[in-house]
Design an enzyme around this catalytic site. Structure first.
Site, PDB file in Angstrom:
ATOM      1  N   LYS A   1     -24.645 -24.944  29.395  1.00  0.00           N
ATOM      2  CA  LYS A   1     -24.689 -24.614  30.831  1.00  0.00           C
ATOM      3  C   LYS A   1     -24.707 -25.874  31.684  1.00  0.00           C
ATOM      4  O   LYS A   1     -24.223 -25.861  32.818  1.00  0.00           O
ATOM      5  CB  LYS A   1     -25.881 -23.710  31.126  1.00  0.00           C
ATOM      6  CG  LYS A   1     -27.258 -24.285  30.792  1.00  0.00           C
ATOM      7  CD  LYS A   1     -27.903 -25.004  31.939  1.00  0.00           C
ATOM      8  CE  LYS A   1     -29.267 -25.557  31.554  1.00  0.00           C
ATOM      9  NZ  LYS A   1     -29.922 -26.289  32.657  1.00  0.00           N
TER      10      LYS A   1
ATOM     11  N   THR B   1     -28.150 -23.245  37.309  1.00  0.00           N
ATOM     12  CA  THR B   1     -27.743 -24.655  37.231  1.00  0.00           C
ATOM     13  C   THR B   1     -26.399 -24.889  37.901  1.00  0.00           C
ATOM     14  O   THR B   1     -26.156 -25.968  38.448  1.00  0.00           O
ATOM     15  CB  THR B   1     -27.688 -25.095  35.754  1.00  0.00           C
ATOM     16  OG1 THR B   1     -28.888 -24.695  35.096  1.00  0.00           O
ATOM     17  CG2 THR B   1     -27.548 -26.601  35.640  1.00  0.00           C
TER      18      THR B   1
END
Length: 332
Positions: free
Chosen positions: A192, A249
């Site tokens: 991620k 994120t």
């Protein structure tokens, strides 16, 4: 319960503050100047400025003392170093002759040189240790430090470690879920960060919300393919430590990896960006490892490849985007 948090970066500091409201918590850092500042002000002005820490929280620069604090059978050792420091910390435990019975690590990423996940590093350096696992999920240190709600997942093969983690962390505004898919959780936490750089580039170039949604969705497909190939469960990647962490994120303004992407899109060099950032951006550290593992396993990860080309091959963000858009059509 006694808890030692090893590493006084933003995340270690935030969690130590949370833990100290309920438990006998010690925060360790090797930097004595930082420990002196923390002890005097109860604020980590270097990594988490503006967040007041509980006066019950203790600070320590002596590694042996911190290890002894977590040595009891009913204590917990929380390792809050980056992936790059995990192996050295495990070796330091061995050299000190004190390996805590229960170890929980927070780091996300692949080790750059070995392409190993944190659980593989711990298994190699602390053979025979069984009560250990990872704590992960969508979380910004500043929000946790300020007492805002957060949900995290502990993944461990040890039921005892999972129970202990829930007992220690699950209170106030923090919810803890449990699972045993360590590989899936760790792959999600690593990939991620790379995908957040891609989303930052897209937003920085002004490509719009449609492009952002496409990048997150197709990025999730890349993450899932790699994770399942490593033995992770497909369902893990639609949970907190997969999709949840990716959304946060990739879109949150507190994200260091997203910031790297935004700054790359503005024309700044990687060296300039990292120097100004002042914190670790794990997506930069592990991007090559993610791509190398994908290629060695025959897994197609075009977004990850595009990020690596921008980071390391002097390809402009615009050219990398154009290359992605020119790919042949295929089934989803």
């Amino acid at each position: 319960m006694k808890v030692a948090v090893l590493g006084a970066g933003a995340w270690g500091t935030a969690l130590a503050g949370h833990l100290a409201t309920r438990h006998d918590t010690m925060l360790w850092a090797r930097d004595r100047a930082l420990i002196e500042t923390l002890s005097g002000t109860h604020e980590n002005t270097r990594y988490l400025a503006g967040v007041s820490l509980p006066h019950a929280l203790r600070f320590e620069a002596d590694f042996d003392i911190a290890l002894q604090h977590a040595a009891a059978d009913d204590a917990l050792c929380v390792v809050a170093t980056p992936v790059a420091g995990l192996r050295a910390l495990c070796r330091a435990m061995q050299q000190a002759g004190v390996v805590p019975a229960h170890i929980l690590w927070l780091c996300k990423g692949f080790e750059a040189d070995t392409q190993q996940l944190p659980n593989q590093i711990v298994a190699a350096e602390l053979p025979g240790h069984r009560s250990n696992g990872t704590l992960s999920g969508p979380s910004f240190a500043r929000e946790v430090g300020n007492g805002l709600p957060v949900a995290l997942t502990v993944a461990s093969a040890s039921a005892a470690l999972s129970v202990r983690t829930v007992e220690v962390f699950h209170h106030g505004a923090m919810r803890i879920y449990t699972g045993d898919d360590i590989v899936g959780v760790e792959v999600g936490g690593a990939v991620k960060n790379v995908l957040a750089i891609a989303t930052g580039i897209s937003d920085g170039l002004g490509l719009g919300l449609n492009a952002r949604a496409a990048l997150i969705t197709r990025g999730l497909a890349e993450m899932s393919r790699l994770g399942v190939a490593f033995g992770g469960c497909a369902e893990t990647f639609t949970g907190l430590t997969g999709l949840g962490d990716l959304i946060l994120t990739a879109t949150g303004d507190l994200s260091r990896n997203r910031t790297v992407g935004l700054q790359l899109a503005s024309g700044r060099t990687l060296d300039e960006i990292l120097a100004a950032l002042g914190h670790v951006a794990e997506g930069v550290r592990c991007a090559r490892a993610v791509l190398g593992l994908a290629q060695s396993h025959g897994i197609d990860m075009p977004i990850t490849e595009a990020v690596c080309r921008v980071l390391f091959d002097n390809v402009t963000p615009r050219d990398a985007v154009n290359a992605l858009l020119s790919r042949d059509a295929k089934a989803e």
